[in-house]
Write a protein that holds these residues in place. Structure first.
Motif, short mmCIF file in Angstrom:
data_model
loop_
_atom_site.label_atom_id
_atom_site.label_comp_id
_atom_site.label_asym_id
_atom_site.label_seq_id
_atom_site.Cartn_x
_atom_site.Cartn_y
_atom_site.Cartn_z
N MET A 145 0.83 -1.21 0.00
CA MET A 145 0.00 0.00 0.00
C MET A 145 0.86 1.26 0.00
SD MET A 145 -2.81 -1.40 2.74
CE MET A 145 -3.73 0.13 2.89
N ILE A 146 1.94 1.25 0.77
CA ILE A 146 2.82 2.43 0.80
C ILE A 146 3.52 2.60 -0.54
CG2 ILE A 146 4.83 3.44 1.93
CD1 ILE A 146 4.02 2.00 4.47
N ALA A 147 3.97 1.48 -1.14
CA ALA A 147 4.63 1.57 -2.45
C ALA A 147 3.69 2.14 -3.51
CB ALA A 147 5.14 0.19 -2.87
N ALA A 148 2.43 1.71 -3.48
CA ALA A 148 1.46 2.25 -4.43
C ALA A 148 1.16 3.71 -4.14
CB ALA A 148 0.17 1.43 -4.38
N HIS A 149 1.18 4.10 -2.87
CA HIS A 149 0.87 5.48 -2.50
C HIS A 149 1.96 6.44 -2.99
CE1 HIS A 149 -0.67 8.84 -0.17
NE2 HIS A 149 0.51 8.98 0.40
N VAL A 150 3.23 6.08 -2.81
CA VAL A 150 4.32 6.99 -3.22
C VAL A 150 4.48 6.98 -4.73
CG1 VAL A 150 5.50 6.70 -1.02
CG2 VAL A 150 6.10 5.21 -2.93
N THR A 151 3.98 5.94 -5.41
CA THR A 151 4.07 5.90 -6.87
C THR A 151 2.99 6.73 -7.52
OG1 THR A 151 4.95 3.65 -6.65
CG2 THR A 151 4.29 4.34 -8.85
N ASP A 152 1.93 7.02 -6.78
CA ASP A 152 0.82 7.81 -7.33
C ASP A 152 1.32 9.20 -7.72
OD1 ASP A 152 -1.59 8.72 -8.10
OD2 ASP A 152 -2.53 8.72 -6.13
N THR A 153 0.78 9.70 -8.84
CA THR A 153 1.23 11.01 -9.34
C THR A 153 0.84 12.14 -8.40
OG1 THR A 153 -0.82 11.12 -10.64
CG2 THR A 153 1.14 10.25 -11.74
N SER A 154 -0.16 11.93 -7.57
CA SER A 154 -0.58 12.99 -6.64
C SER A 154 0.31 13.10 -5.42
CB SER A 154 -2.03 12.74 -6.19
OG SER A 154 -2.15 11.51 -5.51
N PHE A 155 1.24 12.16 -5.25
CA PHE A 155 2.12 12.20 -4.08
C PHE A 155 3.14 13.31 -4.25
CE2 PHE A 155 6.03 10.91 -1.89
CZ PHE A 155 5.54 10.75 -0.59
N SER A 156 3.31 14.11 -3.21
CA SER A 156 4.25 15.24 -3.23
C SER A 156 5.15 15.14 -2.01
CB SER A 156 3.49 16.58 -3.23
OG SER A 156 4.39 17.66 -3.11
N SER A 157 6.45 15.23 -2.26
CA SER A 157 7.41 15.14 -1.15
C SER A 157 7.34 16.36 -0.25
CB SER A 157 8.83 14.97 -1.71
OG SER A 157 9.16 16.08 -2.54
N SER A 158 6.98 17.53 -0.81
CA SER A 158 6.94 18.74 0.00
C SER A 158 5.78 18.73 0.99
CB SER A 158 6.83 19.96 -0.92
OG SER A 158 5.67 19.88 -1.74
N SER A 159 4.67 18.09 0.63
CA SER A 159 3.50 18.05 1.51
C SER A 159 3.43 16.79 2.34
CB SER A 159 2.21 18.17 0.68
OG SER A 159 2.13 17.10 -0.24
N SER A 160 4.43 15.94 2.26
CA SER A 160 4.44 14.67 3.00
C SER A 160 5.72 14.52 3.80
CB SER A 160 4.27 13.50 2.02
OG SER A 160 3.15 13.68 1.19
N THR A 161 6.15 15.59 4.44
CA THR A 161 7.40 15.55 5.19
C THR A 161 7.33 14.57 6.35
OG1 THR A 161 7.73 17.87 4.61
CG2 THR A 161 9.12 16.96 6.33
N ASP A 162 6.21 14.58 7.10
CA ASP A 162 6.08 13.67 8.24
C ASP A 162 6.09 12.22 7.79
OD1 ASP A 162 5.90 15.92 9.81
OD2 ASP A 162 3.70 15.93 9.84
N ILE A 163 5.43 11.94 6.68
CA ILE A 163 5.41 10.57 6.17
C ILE A 163 6.81 10.13 5.77
CG2 ILE A 163 4.51 9.09 4.34
CD1 ILE A 163 2.01 10.78 4.31
N LEU A 164 7.55 11.01 5.09
CA LEU A 164 8.90 10.67 4.66
C LEU A 164 9.82 10.45 5.85
CD1 LEU A 164 9.30 13.15 1.65
CD2 LEU A 164 8.98 10.68 1.54
N SER A 165 9.64 11.25 6.89
CA SER A 165 10.47 11.09 8.09
C SER A 165 10.21 9.75 8.76
CB SER A 165 10.21 12.23 9.07
OG SER A 165 10.52 13.48 8.47
#
Length: 673
Positions: A145-165
């Motif tokens: 599920m996480i792999a599919a979520h980060v592959t989605d075109t709507s995923f943005s690294s700038s708005s997902s800082t907590d998730i990336l951490s």
């Protein structure tokens, strides 16, 4: 059973007595309150497949599954709940392991959520926790599920800082005690895909991304995984990065990483180059007795060699057509020295001999095709001193020609040949250096297996080569003439007739580009003089006129259409030559092309009459036209343009009458802008 019917018929059909919302409420009640484990699991899984077309149930099921998931994750964080037994009611009931039951429920919730919803929404922290502390099956679905979520075109690294951490802290070489060691191989595969995608996002993000290099390093470390399938996933992910980055990457020894997961990662005593590790793994896989393993190894070798070849040509300045045009004898020795040095330092040259073993007819077709694709991209290190005549590519073409010349029972299936053709086209698109060898292979293809060639494949190859300047166009024209000569053989008559028509159609669309012919190039007093036509275009017209006179009926139609397209897009001298030829065809009343040639010849005469009227008007008015004359010129031009575009497309702003009328038309158009 009712749920499966509801998934097909929604709120109608045999379950019309029960609303979809009521059914879902019943399932969710069973999922939360039932004591029987089997009933709970079935209820949870059925929420994922019930009425998928009913969007009104999405919110209800999402909230219910989210609540259930958060409750199960809370039990994971509660260490006191781990290991407890559960005693069901009844005289003969026995105490069961509560941990296994809770693990199964967590797996069912994650699986149901994965099947029904593509967006994780606010449950991302629970998904990460499930991957870190959940059982193997639950961790597998959480990682997917996480792999599919980060592959989605709507995923943005700038708005997902907590998730990336939080994801960064799951890396074993970063989080240390908080890092995860996934025991399930499929979970590790999904985790590698997640890390590779985050690493690629970090490369494309301006200013970089926090943790991007750490995710990339874990993909490198995954090469030491003890599971071969996981190794293949890591190699496939790494082959999609730029070679400049792979060349400076290493597999580093990480203290304590192997101790946390004994039997999962292989210990590394010193840093190892990525290319060396990958080549070693591929060579081991190529010696495997399993054909699927060999097929995967060939595919990864092809992808990795393609990455290096792209780096070699583009970064080395070999991709531009100007390089081919500027290459001469004075620089041949200098380029040869540089090229020989690159051959000695090629990191994948050890794969050539193992891959060549799988080009024999005894090899399964799929493995044979992948081996040929790999050898195509590995042809570079076996080049001769002249960069336009690669020994490696010539050797590869000889191998492919032998395969094409084999009996029909040994010939590769059509879909495998299409895959091979796609790789050849990618190579030609990458650099003009391979164009000569590719066109030679097409000629061999025409000679031995013409039935597998399609118009899309041929036109794709020819259009790419035609874009490589005068050098490529001259080579392409010679190649097309060779195909026309080969199509005169009696064998494969219908197939050769189709290929012949494809060549004539291509010449009609691209003759002006190949011969550098454009309107207004020749404005001579004697328009019928052959001196006003380039030798290249004159040879094309001679071939088309021959085909329009003596070929089969459909070929004659194709040649006439090609001549008309050339005439409409060319100078006045070329138009008069083709109009004269059309009149000669019309003079033969018995010809089957009379009704086809007549409208084309009439249209050319109308264009010539409009041209003469305009030139006479310019002479009389001394180059100055009043409003009525401009309007008449514009209306006549638009009428002719509409009629011409019934036969072929014209560039924007193209003047059908004469290039001298272009300024007057532009002036008239500007008045209405």
């Amino acid at each position: 059973h009712l749920t499966s019917i509801g998934s097909q018929h929604g709120t109608l059909g045999v379950i019309s007595f029960m609303k979809s919302k009521d059914m879902l409420t019943l399932l969710l009640r069973d999922a939360n309150q039932r004591k029987e484990l089997g009933r709970r699991l079935v209820a949870i899984l059925n929420t994922a497949i019930m009425c998928p077309q009913d969007t009104g149930l999405e919110t209800l099921s999402s909230e219910a599954l989210s609540t259930l998931l958060k409750g199960q994750v809370a039990l994971l964080d509660n260490k006191g709940e781990r290991g407890k037994t559960i005693k069901r009611g009844g005289i003969f009931s026995k105490a069961t392991d509560g941990t296994k039951e809770r693990d199964l429920i967590l797996w069912a919730v994650l699986y149901a959520y994965r099947l029904r919803f593509s967006s994780l929404g606010s449950i991302m922290p629970e998904i990460v926790t499930s991957m870190r502390r959940g059982p193997p099956l639950a961790a597998r679905h959480a990682a997917a599920m996480i792999a599919a979520h980060v592959t989605d075109t709507s995923f943005s690294s700038s708005s997902s800082t907590d998730i990336l951490s939080s994801l960064r802290m799951t890396l074993p070489h970063i989080g240390q005690s908080e890092g995860i060691i996934l025991t399930d191989p499929l979970a590790r595969i999904y985790y590698i895909r997640m890390c590779a995608q985050l690493a690629r996002i970090g490369m494309t993000t301006p200013g970089g991304m926090v943790g991007g290099e750490d995710f990339y390093q874990f993909v490198c470390q995954a090469l030491t995984d003890s599971n071969q399938r996981v190794q293949f996933e890591a190699m496939d992910a790494l082959s999609r990065f730029e070679w400049a980055r792979l060349a400076r990457s290493n597999v580093h020894p990480i203290p304590g990483m192997c101790g946390q997961a004994e039997g999962i990662f292989t210990s590394v005593d010193e840093p190892l180059l990525i290319a060396e590790v990958v080549v070693r793994h591929i060579k081991v896989a190529l010696d495997s007795p399993s054909w699927p393993v060999v097929h995967t190894a060939c595919r990864i070798a092809s992808s990795l060699a393609k990455t290096y070849t792209r780096h070699y040509y583009k970064d080395g300045g070999w991709a531009a057509p100007e390089f081919v045009q500027a290459f001469d004898q004075s620089t041949e020795k200098e380029h040869a020295t540089i090229h020989e040095q690159d051959i000695k330092n090629h990191p994948l040259h050890e794969l050539f001999a193992p891959l060549k073993r799988y080009t024999s007819p005894s090899t399964p077709p799929s493995v044979r095709t992948q081996a040929l694709c790999s050898l195509l991209w590995l042809a570079l290190p076996y080049a001769s001193s002249h960069p336009l005549h690669h020994q490696g590519t010539q050797s590869w073409v000889a191998t492919a020609t032998t395969i094409l010349a084999a009996p029909m029972d040994e010939l590769l299936p059509a879909h495998h040949l299409a895959l091979l053709w796609e790789q050849i086209l990618q190579y030609v698109t990458l650099t003009p250096v391979f164009s000569s060898c590719a066109l030679s292979l097409v000629h061999e293809w025409v000679m031995h297996a013409p039935e597998v060639l399609t118009s899309t494949q041929l036109h794709g190859m020819w259009n790419v080569v035609a874009g490589y300047g005068p050098w490529g166009r001259e080579m392409l024209l010679t190649h097309l003439y060779m195909i026309l000569d080969a199509c005169s053989y009696p064998s494969h008559h219908m197939t050769y007739l189709r290929l012949q028509n494809e060549v004539y159609a291509f010449l009609g669309e691209n003759a002006n580009l190949i011969a550098n012919e454009f309107p207004g190039r020749y404005e001579t007093s004697d328009p019928l003089a052959q001196a006003g036509v380039s030798p290249c275009l004159y040879s094309i017209l001679a071939r088309l006129q021959h085909g329009a006179s003596l070929a089969a009926w459909d070929t004659m139609v194709e040649c006439v259409d090609a001549l008309a397209k050339i005439a409409f897009r060319s100078s006045y001298a070329v138009q008069r030559m083709i109009a004269k030829f059309f009149k000669e065809l019309l003079a033969q009343r018995s010809t089957e092309l009379y009704t086809h040639v007549l409208p084309l010849s009439t249209l050319l005469e109308q264009i010539d009459n409009a041209r003469q009227i305009f030139l006479d008007l310019i002479d009389k008015q001394a180059g100055v036209l009043h409003e009525g004359q401009l309007r008449g010129l514009y209306m006549e031009h638009e009428r002719l343009r509409v009629m011409v575009e019934l036969f072929c497309t014209l560039p924007r702003g193209f003047c059908c009458i004469t290039p001298k009328a272009q300024p007057y038309l532009r002036d008239y158009w500007s008045r209405f802008e």
